[in-house]
Design a protein around this motif. Structure first.
Motif, short mmCIF file in Angstrom:
data_model
loop_
_atom_site.label_atom_id
_atom_site.label_comp_id
_atom_site.label_asym_id
_atom_site.label_seq_id
_atom_site.Cartn_x
_atom_site.Cartn_y
_atom_site.Cartn_z
N MET B 1 0.84 -1.20 0.00
CA MET B 1 0.00 0.00 0.00
C MET B 1 0.87 1.26 0.00
N THR B 2 0.44 2.24 -0.70
CA THR B 2 1.21 3.47 -0.80
C THR B 2 0.56 4.56 0.04
N LEU B 3 1.29 5.64 0.22
CA LEU B 3 0.76 6.78 0.96
C LEU B 3 -0.50 7.31 0.29
N PHE B 4 -0.52 7.24 -1.05
CA PHE B 4 -1.62 7.79 -1.82
C PHE B 4 -2.93 7.05 -1.57
N SER B 5 -2.83 5.81 -1.09
CA SER B 5 -4.05 5.05 -0.87
C SER B 5 -4.74 5.45 0.44
N LEU B 6 -4.12 6.33 1.24
CA LEU B 6 -4.77 6.83 2.44
C LEU B 6 -5.78 7.91 2.06
N GLY B 7 -7.02 7.77 2.57
CA GLY B 7 -8.05 8.74 2.23
C GLY B 7 -7.67 10.16 2.59
N LEU B 8 -7.06 10.33 3.77
CA LEU B 8 -6.70 11.67 4.22
C LEU B 8 -5.75 12.35 3.24
N VAL B 9 -4.75 11.58 2.75
CA VAL B 9 -3.78 12.15 1.81
C VAL B 9 -4.47 12.52 0.50
N ARG B 10 -5.33 11.61 0.00
CA ARG B 10 -6.07 11.91 -1.23
C ARG B 10 -6.92 13.16 -1.05
N GLY B 11 -7.52 13.29 0.13
CA GLY B 11 -8.36 14.46 0.38
C GLY B 11 -7.56 15.74 0.32
N ILE B 12 -6.39 15.75 0.96
CA ILE B 12 -5.59 16.98 0.97
C ILE B 12 -5.12 17.31 -0.45
N ILE B 13 -4.72 16.29 -1.22
CA ILE B 13 -4.33 16.54 -2.61
C ILE B 13 -5.52 17.11 -3.38
N GLY B 14 -6.70 16.50 -3.16
CA GLY B 14 -7.91 17.01 -3.83
C GLY B 14 -8.19 18.45 -3.45
N GLN B 15 -7.95 18.77 -2.17
CA GLN B 15 -8.22 20.14 -1.73
C GLN B 15 -7.28 21.13 -2.42
N VAL B 16 -6.00 20.78 -2.51
CA VAL B 16 -5.04 21.69 -3.15
C VAL B 16 -5.40 21.89 -4.61
N ILE B 17 -5.68 20.77 -5.32
CA ILE B 17 -6.02 20.88 -6.75
C ILE B 17 -7.26 21.74 -6.93
N ALA B 18 -8.31 21.47 -6.11
CA ALA B 18 -9.56 22.22 -6.26
C ALA B 18 -9.34 23.69 -5.94
N PRO B 81 -11.01 -1.99 5.43
CA PRO B 81 -10.90 -2.17 3.98
C PRO B 81 -10.06 -3.39 3.66
N GLU B 82 -10.42 -4.10 2.59
CA GLU B 82 -9.71 -5.33 2.26
C GLU B 82 -8.32 -5.04 1.73
N GLY B 83 -7.38 -5.92 2.09
CA GLY B 83 -6.03 -5.82 1.56
C GLY B 83 -5.23 -4.68 2.15
N LYS B 84 -5.73 -4.08 3.23
CA LYS B 84 -4.98 -2.99 3.87
C LYS B 84 -4.90 -3.28 5.37
N PRO B 85 -3.90 -2.73 6.07
CA PRO B 85 -3.84 -2.92 7.52
C PRO B 85 -5.06 -2.30 8.20
N ALA B 86 -5.40 -2.82 9.40
CA ALA B 86 -6.64 -2.40 10.06
C ALA B 86 -6.64 -0.92 10.43
N TRP B 87 -5.44 -0.37 10.76
CA TRP B 87 -5.43 1.03 11.22
C TRP B 87 -5.78 2.00 10.10
N VAL B 88 -5.69 1.52 8.84
CA VAL B 88 -5.94 2.41 7.71
C VAL B 88 -7.35 3.00 7.74
N ARG B 89 -8.31 2.23 8.28
CA ARG B 89 -9.70 2.71 8.22
C ARG B 89 -9.89 4.01 8.99
#
Lengths: 203, 626
Positions: B1-18, B81-89
């Motif tokens: 799993m990569t950093l990008f698969s974390l929802g929080l990181v995707r959200g912040i990237i989305g916020q900057v782009i938007a 979430p499947e295929g990810k460590p439990a703390w990711v949720r």
């Protein structure tokens, strides 16, 4: 009745009860949202009666009375067709349902054009003192709700053409209809506040 | 799993782009209209607004709704979430109320420490008269940021407790609207990020109350502050809808309204305020926002028109204060009612005695919520409003003391003759009562017109306010954290460290709040970077030093608590199902609580607070099982 069929029957019964309970929750949630929004619209009304005063007397800017009357009538008429759509789907009359939705959306659009093109295009501008500020603040906030209502109606219409909703399960239609009536109701209070109450002064 | 698969990181990237996309949109539209393409104010406003949506899309909080628009079914996913460590949720959109409750609480604690950092910074500046290291503008921005970040932190803390506990306490499988619940949490993140981002565009220098005309003419930072508050307010509203529907429609069998745990009553009353009053702070800030962008004359008597020329016939700043305080006074009851509920909830457990006057406590929460709507103008005694309005608002404000007194009476009645135990949560509950008492007793002095006029805008108000916030929220919140920590993590916290935290923080807070009141009596004004060192016969600098040291001691206590929680999650002793011998439903199921909280439907078979009496409050399983 075979055991399998009986089991399927029980499952269908559970699913239906589940749908009804979810609809009751949704309905309560939607009405709570309305209560919440009521305070926002109420705040705008407070601003109107606070700011549109001259020496303690309630005043209003000179607005086009015909325009106000026409757009108000059109919005009220649209609520009738919204109700027709909801009744139609409750009787599984899909044609009537879809046509009524389109008429509602069309009338809503006419209202929106009346506000945005004609009312906003008249002499007052947002930066014209308290008259401009309150007029554009109230009609703008309301127009935003009408616009979202039209989008909802079109969404429901589009889903309806794809075969969604039935006489038993049409919470989406009901929600859309209550929302539309609600936006209508707000205008019933906004129209006299903007167009009728107080002494008209040239703006 | 990569950093990008974390929802929080995707959200912040989305916020900057938007954000950038929103700014570009403004530039293009202005260029098409023939205006100068770059205008900072509209660009930041539209960028900020779009960025909130960008974050939500990025994190995935809107994906199910976007599917509903297309008429697709969206079954709820259960478990990590499947295929990810439990703390990711915990860094993703998750629909389980227990995960959302933890998300709220952790983000709330983060903001609590951020707000505390701002406080320590300007407290250090205040140790000496004159300006040492914070400039005037930064000082002003920091006091505003301390205020609003703390308010967001408290709202998130309240949301965390309510989301985690209410469904468990009433035996519901989850909240009524799980997707709305997740949205209600995640919209806080871009909102609070916008508030912090305001520092890079000049901050905002007229305090968190944002009074026009100052806020209507201040730096652009105000616009990001308004947008951020709007997002946090939206979270309050959808959260309260969720909690009210959950409480009214999802109680388990036998859980009549007057058999609910008292905390649920407190949250219910809080939700009623959040549902309605929050709209008014949103509206008033939105009006200032459009006043600045379009020159609409709501509040600024000499409004700046397009091109910044001053125009005649502007609005009335008093209108803003009325709209603003119509939320912001009831808001303090939003902050304290759940905390007072925690006190009433925990006292019987540690006194091993029934809660004294259950129905009166339940009704007093509703009464405080109701009366809270009728008192807002006591913030405006010296604002220049019609002086005849002062007397009715004075009386309605004093009326708040009645239902609050009912609560105190019940707490004393519950303690009276009880078999008291003193683990850390109980210590914090008793600390809360003592601190809230001093906050409450200084209330009538500020509610009464004659004494409020000289005390208005002094540090006396600051002392009073912080006593009510610490007694009504911070102490009970910490009690709740220690109390339910074993339920959330399955492990015990370190009791010694917890007690050290309490014995550092409580005396420190007493010194701080009484010190603030003292400087206020000496003539120290609120919200100023510099002061006259000869105030209080020259003693004021010494008092300021003591307050600042006490502030640092409180911060040390909070750091100890966070360290304790992180450490104990690894090495703490197994807590077991019910370490506190509580009767409440959440303590009858395993710790940590399983994905589907209750293995079988909950039934209520007795009264909630009959400690020391035979029989249970709730039972699990069908009626024949027991």
């Amino acid at each position: 009745m075979s055991a399998v069929a009986a089991h399927a029957d029980v499952e269908a019964h559970v699913a239906e009860a589940d749908y009804q309970e979810r609809t009751r929750r949704n309905r309560l949630g939607l009405w709570l949202f309305f209560v919440s929004e009521l305070f926002m619209f109420g705040g705008l009304l407070v601003a109107r009666f606070y700011l549109w005063r001259e020496n303690g007397e309630i005043v209003r800017p000179e607005l086009d009375q015909n325009l106000g009357l026409i757009i108000t009538s059109i919005l009220l008429l649209s609520s009738y067709f919204m109700n027709r759509a909801e009744v139609a789907i409750a009787h599984n009359d899909r044609t009537n349902f879809l046509v009524s939705l389109l008429i509602t959306a069309a009338l809503g659009t006419v209202f929106l054009v009346g506000v945005v093109v004609f009312e906003w295009g008249a002499h007052l501008r947002p930066w014209d003192g308290v008259f401009g500020a309150v007029l554009f603040g109230m009609t703008g906030m309301h127009a935003l709700h009408v616009l979202s209502g039209i989008i909802l109606i079109l969404n429901v219409w589009w889903l309806g053409t794809k075969g969604h909703f039935s006489a038993e399960e049409h919470w989406g239609v009901e929600a859309c209809a209550i929302y539309w009536h609600y936006v209508d109701l707000i205008w019933i209070f906004f129209y006299p506040a903007l167009y009728l109450i107080g002494r008209a002064v040239p703006a | 799993m990569t950093l990008f698969s974390l929802g929080l990181v995707r959200g912040i990237i989305g916020q900057v782009i938007a954000f950038l996309a929103g700014m570009a949109l403004v530039v293009v539209i202005r260029a098409l209209m023939g205006l100068p393409a770059w205008a900072a104010e509209p660009a930041w406003v539209v960028g900020g607004l779009v960025s909130i949506v960008g974050f939500l899309v990025g994190v995935g909080a809107l994906s199910d709704w976007l599917k509903w628009i297309r008429g697709e079914e969206t079954p709820l996913r259960h478990g990590p979430p499947e295929g990810k460590p439990a703390w990711v949720r915990y860094f993703e959109v998750d629909y389980n109320h227990k995960v959302i409750g933890v998300q709220y609480t952790v983000w709330g604690l983060f903001l609590l420490m951020t707000g505390g950092f701002f406080a320590l910074a300007f407290r250090t500046e205040l140790v000496q008269a004159g300006i040492q290291f914070l400039g005037y503008d930064l000082f002003n921005s920091f006091i505003g940021l301390h205020g609003i970040v703390m308010i967001a932190a408290i709202l998130l803390g309240v949301g965390g407790m309510a989301n985690y506990l209410v469904p468990l306490m009433i035996g519901a499988e989850d909240m009524a609207f799980p997707r709305l619940n997740a949205l209600g949490f995640w919209i806080n993140v871009p909102g609070t990020l916008l508030i912090l981002l305001s520092l890079v565009v000049g901050g905002w220098d007229a305090g968190w109350t944002g009074y026009p005309p100052l806020s209507a003419r201040g730096p652009i930072g105000y616009q990001l502050f308004f947008l951020g508050v709007y997002a946090v307010g939206l979270s309050s509203i959808v959260g309260s809808i969720n909690l009210i529907v959950t409480t009214l429609r999802m109680r388990s069998k036998g859980m009549s309204l007057f058999r609910m745990p008292i905390f649920v009553w407190a949250v219910f009353a809080t939700s009623l305020i959040q549902l309605t009053a929050t709209q008014l702070i949103g509206l008033s800030f939105l009006m200032v926002l459009v006043e600045r962008v379009l020159g609409m004359g709501f509040f600024d008597p000499g409004v700046a028109g397009p091109g910044q020329q001053l125009m005649e016939g502007g609005g009335d700043p008093l209108l803003f204060q009325h709209l603003f305080w119509f939320y912001s006074h009831p808001a303090v009851y939003i902050f304290i009612l759940p905390g007072l509920g925690i006190i009433s909830e925990l006292l019987p457990v540690f006194a091993r005695k029934p809660l004294f006057g259950y129905k009166w406590i339940a009704m007093s929460s509703l009464a405080i919520a109701l009366v809270g709507f009728l008192v807002w103008a006591h913030h405006m005694f010296v604002s220049g409003m019609n002086p005849d309005l002062r007397i009715p608002f004075m009386f309605s404000t004093l009326l708040v003391a009645v239902p609050t007194g009912v609560k105190f009476f019940s707490w004393v009645g519950t303690l009276w003759g009880g078999k008291l135990h003193f683990p850390t949560p109980m210590l914090f509950v008793l600390g809360a009562i003592s601190v809230f008492l001093i906050g409450g007793l200084t209330g009538p002095m500020l509610a009464t017109v004659t004494t409020d006029i000289p005390l208005h805008d002094t540090y006396f108000v600051v002392g009073h306010f912080h006593a009510t916030m610490f007694g009504g929220f911070v102490f009970p919140f910490f009690a709740a954290l220690y109390y339910w920590y074993p339920k959330v993590t399955g492990r015990m916290y370190n009791e010694t460290l917890g007690k050290i935290h309490f014995w550092i923080m409580t005396p420190a807070f007493w010194v701080q709040t009484l010190g603030q009141m003292t400087t206020g009596m000496m003539g120290m004004r609120r919200r100023i970077a510099d002061y006259d060192p000869t105030l209080g016969a020259g003693n004021i600098e010494a008092v300021h030093l003591v307050i600042t040291l006490a502030g640092f001691a409180i911060a040390l206590g909070v750091v100890l608590m966070v360290y304790n929680f992180i450490q104990s999650a690894e090495v703490g002793a197994r807590a077991g199902v019910n370490p506190w011998r509580s009767r409440s439903p959440e303590w009858q199921i395993p710790s940590p609580v399983p994905e589907h909280s209750f293995p079988s439907p909950l039934r209520v078979v007795g009264e909630p607070y009959d400690y020391g009496r035979p029989g249970a409050y709730v039972a699990l399983g069908a009626a024949g099982d027991d």
